[in-house]
Structures are given as structure tokens and as C-alpha cells.
Scaffold this motif. Structure first.
Motif, PDB file in Angstrom:
ATOM      1  N   ARG A 609       0.795  -1.223   0.000  1.00 64.24           N
ATOM      2  CA  ARG A 609       0.000   0.000   0.000  1.00 64.24           C
ATOM      3  C   ARG A 609       0.825   1.271   0.000  1.00 64.24           C
ATOM      4  O   ARG A 609       0.296   2.342  -0.280  1.00 64.24           O
ATOM      5  CB  ARG A 609      -0.929   0.010   1.221  1.00 64.24           C
ATOM      6  N   TYR A 644       0.320   6.137  -1.656  1.00 63.22           N
ATOM      7  CA  TYR A 644      -0.446   5.200  -0.853  1.00 63.22           C
ATOM      8  C   TYR A 644      -1.668   4.723  -1.634  1.00 63.22           C
ATOM      9  O   TYR A 644      -2.188   5.426  -2.502  1.00 63.22           O
ATOM     10  CB  TYR A 644      -0.898   5.846   0.467  1.00 63.22           C
ATOM     11  N   ARG A 645      -2.123   3.523  -1.294  1.00 59.69           N
ATOM     12  CA  ARG A 645      -3.322   2.941  -1.905  1.00 59.69           C
ATOM     13  C   ARG A 645      -4.111   2.208  -0.832  1.00 59.69           C
ATOM     14  O   ARG A 645      -3.559   1.346  -0.125  1.00 59.69           O
ATOM     15  CB  ARG A 645      -2.953   1.967  -3.020  1.00 59.69           C
ATOM     16  N   LEU A 646      -5.363   2.555  -0.717  1.00 58.22           N
ATOM     17  CA  LEU A 646      -6.271   1.909   0.223  1.00 58.22           C
ATOM     18  C   LEU A 646      -7.402   1.286  -0.590  1.00 58.22           C
ATOM     19  O   LEU A 646      -8.447   1.907  -0.817  1.00 58.22           O
ATOM     20  CB  LEU A 646      -6.807   2.926   1.240  1.00 58.22           C
ATOM     21  N   HIS A 647      -7.170   0.076  -1.076  1.00 58.00           N
ATOM     22  CA  HIS A 647      -8.130  -0.555  -1.974  1.00 58.00           C
ATOM     23  C   HIS A 647      -9.471  -0.783  -1.283  1.00 58.00           C
ATOM     24  O   HIS A 647     -10.520  -0.733  -1.932  1.00 58.00           O
ATOM     25  CB  HIS A 647      -7.568  -1.882  -2.490  1.00 58.00           C
ATOM     26  N   GLU A 652      -6.567   6.243  -3.504  1.00 60.56           N
ATOM     27  CA  GLU A 652      -5.139   6.267  -3.786  1.00 60.56           C
ATOM     28  C   GLU A 652      -4.704   7.725  -3.867  1.00 60.56           C
ATOM     29  O   GLU A 652      -5.521   8.618  -4.118  1.00 60.56           O
ATOM     30  CB  GLU A 652      -4.809   5.545  -5.092  1.00 60.56           C
TER      31      GLU A 652
END
Length: 737
Positions: A609, A644-647, A652
Motif C-alpha cells: 500500500r 499510498y493505496r487503500l483498496h 489512492e
């Protein structure tokens, strides 16, 4: 003798009868069995087709490993993400796809399902190896190129949140963008003026320069796939103007077979409130994109339109509004298995207007470029690539009193015709490039003597690359014949050694040159605003450079990349302005100038992430005759980015910062005809920016961001614009065939 049915048979007849009996009893049944087995195999054979896409962008992923678990059978996806598996029998199988930078995916297929599968891979922030071509003119995996190349990737461009290339590059360490008094952007890469950096689009020079420079804020980022940057003299491949480096803007042509996108953005004016309904304030942008593939034809159409209400935000600029429009068309057709043709056309117009009680001014810039490329592969080892490029550029500037009298009317026009032939022979251990280039340029301006000038430049170049074990080397050179009949030779040699599994060490040495521009030689112009006159010098000779780079890279598990690059470049016959007499300036060649620098870059995938990336740049650029620092040099700067990536939450984004250390700037004195140091050093400063994307389903994206969050402004040296916030909505549709 044997008696049969009352007739005696000879020995020969007996043998023939035995052969017939053996044929009837054994040979015919065996053939029938083989034919039945073959037909049965044909009936049960299954052709399984599939596609691999990026889950976030929908773009096809080439070179993805596709394999059937439990067997030794597999394949790789093509440039459109497609693959084909031939199954010997209709039985259940498990298919696995894997690619660097993406999570490995599996699917279980059974014969009662349709023979079509599709994978959407999630990026994991593993460090992907981009395919680059600028440094060698041959597509190569980034880590295997012997020439140091920096890549600004697709993800970097998305997270930057910028509308044009100038703002994007300004986020990098070692890059300085200054707003000129005439409204353009002047880029300094590694402390070098942008006239020493060749700007390419898909490997071809961009037609149209104002004051010898390509204005990068006229080039939108919406259609770019990546940017490749070469640092150091590169005239061995690209000729004039590449004496300091090359920036190649690579257009995105890897979209899926059917897609369209519509994006609308509003950006508030600097230091102003958010009022999107006020058409004359802030930035309103609209971007359109449509592309696809039909049988042997691939295409892409892009439109980018901006309306900027400046409201005299930038000091010294009497500009109220800016309107920009860009239209780009790309087509690629495959005629046969070994012949393809590509057509690329772009059109750009920029219109700036300003009004006051005493003066109305307007500037109109128009650029049109067209490139036709062919590719013929007569043999697996040989490729022939002819191309033709035509470009035209026009700029009109006028100052008119409110009552109608004309004060200034300044027109500039430039056109270029280029023919190029590239022949490549590639084997498993070597690559040979041979090329010929013929360019004819015409220039017309109200600022030059005789109004119109032209030149014809023929060129020849070659490059040999060899790979053996842990060693790769490259050598080549280019000959350019100038208008005065003198041939300029630019050599280059590069070596890459792989001392360990995770290490790469590179060293290059090369020469570069730059022909004096039309303005350098023939300008004759009165600068009314500042009270001096500039005249050209037809006796100027070409500037030359010799550069050395030495660098090392270290990788770890495709999650960490670290690089250190040192470079030194020396200029000879550098063109510099000087004072003939008070109020009268011209140009002459001087010796020598040295550019010395050290660059540190790294990318670290903290998790699936989080990604941390950044760079540090140190410069010491000096005139070797006087010992003074080269103007517009920022000795120390660094940039950092946390992505950052918060699926889970469909989010993102990125946080970016750029820090510039304290230094003493220099200002140009038109009376002395030189730069003089400011009375006080400039304090260090930091620029913060943020970018956030929310995915609302598969088709809609909401984008929010802030530029120059700390609202830092320096009205003398820049940045000239303060905090800006923007909001954008994107509609996407992706298809597959």
C-alpha cells in the motif's frame, strides 16, 4: 509349389499373397487407428484465449507470464495483453499469471466454461522495469540499458496532478522552472539552460522554439505514458541541442481495444477562493480521449482544452486570460506480418490576452506536427524504419492602444522537414543501428535580419551494442554537416558491468554540440520595455561539450531501488551575450564552462500500500575563466514522494515535497551585459503538494489536490503563484475484444 483352387502358384505369387494378407490384417487397421486417434485429438483440442489488464487503469499488460500449473506449458501476453493457450485435451486446469509489480493471480477453468478468460491484476508497488528506448534507440528493459536513464512513470504522472510538462518536471530534484517575462517557462536541468536540452516527442524533435527554447507549459500531460530523461551529452544519436541531455515525452499508445475518457477540472486562482462558476477566474480544463483496436488497426484521439483566468496574478505579466487547445491523433496499421505504418499528428494553439487602460496585448502561438513512420522486418534479425516529419510553428505578438494605434507587431514562423532512415540488426548478443537523416528548416521573424533564414543539415550515425555475460558496452557516433560545410562529429562510448546479482555499474563518455540558433546569428531587435537593443553575430561557431557519467544501481527483491550518479560536462565555445556599448548587446563564444553534479535517487516499496521515492541533487556549475557560478544554478535540492493505496476504501494518492537549499542568486544587468550577484542570499524553502483519487465504481473517479500548500511565493525569483486547489471528475469506459 502350392495348389490353390486347383491352380498351381509360383513362389513369387506366394510372396505377393503373403504381403497382401499382412497388409490387410495389420497395416490398414493401424492406419485407421492413427487416423481415429488424430481426429479424436482434434475434436478434444481446446484453444483458450485470454487478456490481462491493470485493475486500476484498465490498460493491457504486455509480457505477463501465463502458465498452466502442474505442467511445463505457458506463454506471455502480447503488447495488447492478449494470450493464447492450446490445450491438448478438454480437462480442468489452473492458470496462473504473474508480472513484476503486480499480485499473482489464479483462475480455475473447466471444459463446460467458455474458452475465454480475463485477469485484472492489482499493482503492489513492486518496482517494475520499464521498457526504454531513448538512450539506445532500441527498446530495452530499463535495468539492462548501459546508458543512465531516468524514467517518470505513468503512476508518477498520475500522482503529480499537473496539467502540463513544465509543472511536472518542476517537482523533480535538479530541475528548476522559471517564468520568463514574456510568459513562457524556462527549464534548467542540472543547472543547464533548456536550450542545451533536446526535447523529443516519441523520439522526434518538437518544432517551434521561442528564444531558442521549447515552452514546456504548452505540452499537456494527459496523453503521456512516461518521460525518459538522459543526462549528459547525447548528440551521438540526436545531433544538435542534445549537448547537455535529452527529455523524451512518450505518448500512451497501450490502451485497451476500446476505451474512452472524459475529464473535467477546476482549479482556483492563486491566493483566491474556490469559485468554479466564475468563468473568468481560475483554471477550467476539459480532456477527451478515445481509442481502440479494430482488426489490424489501432488508434487513439486526444483533446485537451484549458481556459485560465490569471487576473494579473503573475508579476510583470499583463495577461488576463489564457486559452489553450491541443488535439492529437495516432493511428497504427499492420499491412502484413512484417510491415506496419504509423501516423501521428498533433495540433496546438495558445492564445493569451491582456487589457489595461493604456495597452491591450495579445499573443497567439500555433504548432502543427505530423509524423509518418514505417516498419519493415524482412528478416527476424533485421528491421528497417523510414520516417518523415513535418512541423510548423507560428507566434504573433501585438500591443495595441485602446484607441487602435499599433505599438508592436511581432511575428515569428518556423517550419521543419525531416527524412530519416534507421536500419537495425539485432541478435541475442549484439545490436547494430545505422541511420541517415536529412533536415531542412526555415525561420522567419520580424526580429532577424533579412526576415527569413533557412538551413539544410544532412546527418549519418551508427551505434553498436554488445552483450556478453556480465558486461555490456555501446559505442557510436554521428556526423552532422552544417550550413557552412563543416562536419561535426559527436562520439559516445558506454559500459555496464553487473558485478553481482543486485548491482549495476555504468560509465559513459560522449560529445555533444549545438548549432547557433537563427536568433543568435541574425537577431536585430529593440527591447523597448528595458531600453536596449540586441544584434546577432553571424560569425558564431557551434558550441561543443564533452561529458562523463559514472553511476551505480542496487536492487533488492524488486522492492527497493537505489542509484547514485556522478557527472561532469565541459562546454567549449559557449555562446554568451556581452555589451558592445551601453544599450547595445550581442553574442560571442567563450571558453570554458564546467557542469559538475551528484545525484542520488531511490524507490522503496514499504508494503503493498505504501511507496516512498525521492531524490537529491547537488550541483557545482562554474565558468572556468572567472570561477563564478553559472547563473540559475540551485546547488542543492531534494524531492520526496509518499504514495499510498487503500483498496478497501477505493482511495489512492500521494504527498509530495521539494526542498531547495539557500543560495545566492544572480540577476541579469542589461547595462553591463552580464549576471551580477544579488545583495542577499535566498533562504531555503519547501514546496508541499497533495493528490487524492477516489474510485466511485469502475467508471468514475473523483480527484482532489493542492499545489504549493504552504503558499510560498517569491516575486523576484519564483514561484510566482501561491496555493492552488483543484477538483476533477473522470468518466472512464474500458472494453475488451
Amino acid at each position: 509349389m502350392i495348389w490353390t483352387d486347383g491352380l498351381a502358384m509360383t513362389d513369387a505369387e506366394n510372396r505377393q499373397a503373403a504381403v497382401r494378407r499382412f497388409r490387410d490384417r495389420w497395416i490398414f487397421p493401424l492406419f485407421l487407428l492413427l487416423e481415429f486417434s488424430y481426429g479424436l485429438g482434434q475434436d478434444t483440442q481446446v484453444v483458450l484465449r485470454g487478456r490481462v489488464l491493470d485493475s486500476a487503469t484498465g490498460r493491457p499488460l504486455p509480457n505477463v507470464n501465463v502458465e498452466i500449473l502442474g505442467t511445463d506449458r505457458g506463454t506471455v501476453s502480447d503488447r495488447w495483453g492478449r494470450f493464447t493457450l492450446i490445450l491438448r485435451e478438454a480437462s480442468p486446469i489452473t492458470i496462473q499469471v504473474s508480472h513484476i509489480g503486480y499480485e499473482t493471480a489464479h483462475t480455475f477453468w473447466t471444459p463446460d466454461q467458455p474458452p475465454v478468460v480475463q485477469f485484472r491484476l492489482k499493482e503492489t508497488f513492486l518496482l517494475m522495469d520499464e521498457v526504454v528506448a531513448t538512450g539506445t534507440r532500441t527498446p530495452r528493459i530499463h535495468r539492462n540499458v548501459p546508458v543512465p536513464t531516468e524514467v517518470i512513470s505513468t503512476q508518477d504522472i498520475r500522482e503529480a496532478g499537473t496539467l502540463n510538462v513544465a509543472d511536472l518536471l518542476n517537482q523533480q530534484a535538479g530541475v528548476q522552472i522559471a517564468s520568463a517575462v514574456d510568459g513562457g517557462s524556462v527549464i534548467n536541468l542540472l543547472g543547464m539552460d533548456s536550450k542545451y536540452i533536446l526535447i523529443l516527442r516519441d523520439g522526434k524533435p518538437i518544432t517551434g522554439k521561442f528564444n531558442g527554447r521549447v515552452d514546456l507549459d504548452q505540452i499537456p500531460t494527459s496523453s503521456l505514458q512516461k518521460i525518459e530523461i538522459l543526462k549528459g551529452p547525447s548528440s551521438a544519436l540526436y545531433g544538435s541541442e542534445a549537448m547537455g541531455g535529452v527529455i523524451n515525452l512518450v505518448t500512451d499508445t497501450t490502451r485497451s481495444s476500446s476505451h474512452w475518457q472524459v475529464a473535467a477540472r477546476y482549479q482556483n486562482p492563486a491566493r483566491g477562493s474556490v469559485q468554479p462558476w466564475q468563468w473568468n477566474r481560475g483554471t477550467h480544463a476539459l480532456r477527451l480521449s478515445w481509442g481502440g483496436r479494430r482488426s489490424r488497426l489501432a488508434f487513439r484521439l486526444d483533446g485537451d482544452f484549458q481556459k485560465i483566468g490569471l487576473d494579473k496574478e503573475v508579476l510583470y505579466l499583463d495577461i488576463d486570460q489564457v486559452r489553450k487547445g491541443t488535439f492529437h491523433t495516432w493511428l497504427r496499421g499492420k499491412i502484413t506480418s512484417g510491415i506496419s505504418v504509423e501516423w501521428d499528428q498533433s495540433w496546438f494553439q495558445d492564445r493569451e490576452t491582456g487589457h489595461s487602460l493604456v495597452m491591450n496585448n495579445s499573443t497567439t502561438v500555433t504548432r502543427w506536427e505530423e509524423v509518418v513512420r514505417g516498419q519493415w522486418t524482412p528478416h527476424s534479425a533485421w528491421t528497417i524504419e523510414p520516417s518523415i516529419r513535418f512541423g510548423s510553428y507560428g507566434r504573433t505578438y501585438s500591443q495595441i492602444r485602446p484607441w487602435g494605434s499599433t505599438v508592436t507587431a511581432d511575428t515569428t514562423a518556423e517550419s521543419t522537414l525531416e527524412l530519416e532512415l534507421l536500419i537495425r540488426r539485432e541478435t541475442s548478443v549484439s545490436t547494430l543501428n545505422l541511420g541517415a537523416d536529412w533536415t531542412r528548416s526555415a525561420y522567419r521573424s520580424d526580429r532577424v535580419d533579412s526576415a527569413r533564414q533557412w538551413e539544410t543539415i544532412p546527418s549519418l550515425f551508427w551505434q553498436q551494442e554488445y552483450r556478453r555475460g556480465r558486461l555490456s558496452w555501446i559505442a557510436g557516433g554521428r556526423w552532422d554537416r552544417e550550413q557552412n560545410g563543416i562536419w561535426q562529429f559527436s562520439p559516445r562510448i558506454g559500459v555496464m558491468v553487473t558485478p553481482g546479482e543486485r548491482w549495476k555499474v555504468r560509465a559513459t563518455i560522449g560529445g555533444g554540440y549545438r548549432r547557433p540558433s537563427f536568433l543568435d546569428r541574425f537577431i536585430s531587435w529593440n527591447h523597448i520595455q528595458f531600453g536596449y537593443r540586441v544584434v546577432g553575430n553571424p560569425r558564431l561557431v557551434s558550441e561543443q561539450s564533452l561529458g562523463l557519467t559514472l553511476g551505480a544501481e542496487w536492487y533488492r527483491d524488486s522492492r527497493f531501488r537505489f542509484s547514485l550518479l556522478g557527472y561532469v560536462t565541459r562546454f567549449r565555445h559557449m555562446i554568451k551575450d556581452y555589451v558592445i556599448e551601453p544599450g547595445l548587446l550581442s553574442y560571442h563564444n567563450i571558453d570554458r564552462v564546467r557542469f559538475l553534479g551528484l545525484e542520488l535517487q531511490g524507490r522503496w516499496s514499504l508494503s503493498s500500500r505504501l511507496l516512498l521515492s525521492g531524490g537529491l541533487n547537488w550541483l557545482d556549475n562554474r565558468n572556468e575563466l572567472t570561477g563564478q557560478q553559472v547563473p540559475n544554478t540551485q546547488p542543492l535540492s531534494l524531492n520526496a514522494r509518499l504514495s499510498y493505496r487503500l483498496h478497501t476504501y477505493h482511495l489512492e494518492g500521494a504527498v509530495l515535497c521539494k526542498w531547495v537549499a539557500s543560495y545566492t542568486p544572480q540577476e541579469y544587468d542589461p547595462v553591463l551585459g552580464t549576471f551580477v550577484y544579488a545583495d542577499h542570499p535566498r533562504r531555503s524553502y519547501t514546496i508541499w503538494e497533495g493528490h487524492l483519487v477516489y474510485h466511485s465504481g469502475e467508471k468514475v473517479e473523483w480527484v482532489f489536490g493542492v499545489q504549493n500548500a504552504t503558499d510560498y511565493i517569491n516575486l523576484q525569483y519564483g514561484p510566482f503563484t501561491g496555493r492552488r486547489m483543484y477538483a476533477e471528475i473522470r468518466w472512464n469506459r474500458k472494453g475488451i475484444k
